[in-house]
Design a protein around this motif. Structure first.
Motif: not given
Length: 253
Positions: A65-73
């Motif tokens: 989930s944090w990797i997903l957020l890192a990609g989105l950011t």
């Protein structure tokens, strides 16, 4: 975001090196901008930048989930900044490092845990060929990017994928450090000719990158985008030297 997910999944599920995982995502992204598909190069850049954010060390940030957020950011930052500082090699990595670092700050705040610091690089015989490896990667990337059917992302990712899959077959101990040297050198080679017009300036920038890689220290080791950021710093330093050289050359004439 898809670049981050793809890079992270390849690295974790298939145990690929970060360079191999990100380069596969880069090839897929680069193909989007191939003339037969015809999508903008900014799309390819977004995938590549996201892949860098997704292939940071699993011991630093490993939650999907944090990797997903890192990609989105990273994607949000790229969408705003992709037209700024165009043609600078390593810009995608710098974008990834910003997105990754912001996400890491959020993770640390939400979990209340400190981010582990990975050990610093140690200079051994494998690292001594980092500079010529980076130079070779940069020149090959510059040459590949000049082809009409290619683009900078594909020119960096495709040779990197081939190199990172081949080098362990030759010597397994070389895989990590030399793959990193090649990968970062290829980012230098992505620099547009309008920024660094002659090959010897590309050689200079990639040599600076290789030298910097030998002395990469904590706390940034293992963070997504650090190789690209180091490459961009090397390119900016070389551009500075280039302008100084042109200035003094003009004074002489």
């Amino acid at each position: 975001t898809m670049g981050a997910i793809t890079g992270h999944a390849l690295m974790i599920r298939l145990s690929l090196t970060p360079a191999a995982a990100a380069s596969i995502a880069g090839v897929l992204g680069g193909l989007l901008a191939h003339p037969t598909i015809g999508r903008p190069e900014e799309w390819a850049g977004a995938v590549y930048a996201g892949a860098f954010a997704g292939t940071g060390a699993a011991t630093v940030l490993d939650s999907s989930s944090w990797i997903l957020l890192a990609g989105l950011t990273t994607g949000m930052i790229w969408s705003i900044s992709c037209q700024i500082w165009g043609g600078l090699g390593g810009k995608m990595g710098m974008t990834a490092l910003i997105g990754y670092s912001l996400t890491l700050m959020g993770y640390q705040w939400a979990s209340g845990t400190a981010i582990p610091a990975l050990p610093a690089q140690t200079v051994d015989w494998a690292h001594t060929i980092a500079i010529p490896t980076a130079v070779a990667a940069a020149l090959i990337t510059r040459l590949a990017a000049s082809r009409p059917t290619s683009n900078p992302v594909l020119a960096s990712a495709a040779p990197t994928l081939l190199f990172t899959l081949t080098i362990p077959l030759i010597n397994s101990s070389l895989g990590g450090p030399i793959s990193a040297a090649w990968f970062g050198g290829s980012f230098v080679g992505m620099t547009a000719p309008s920024r660094l017009d002659r090959p010897h300036w590309i050689v200079c920038a990639s040599a600076i990158f290789g030298l910097a890689l030998l002395h990469l220290k904590r706390p940034l080791i293992g963070h997504g985008g650090i190789l690209g950021t180091t490459a961009m710093i090397s390119v900016l330093a070389t551009i500075g030297v280039h302008h100084v050289a042109k200035h003094f050359s003009g004074l002489k004439t």
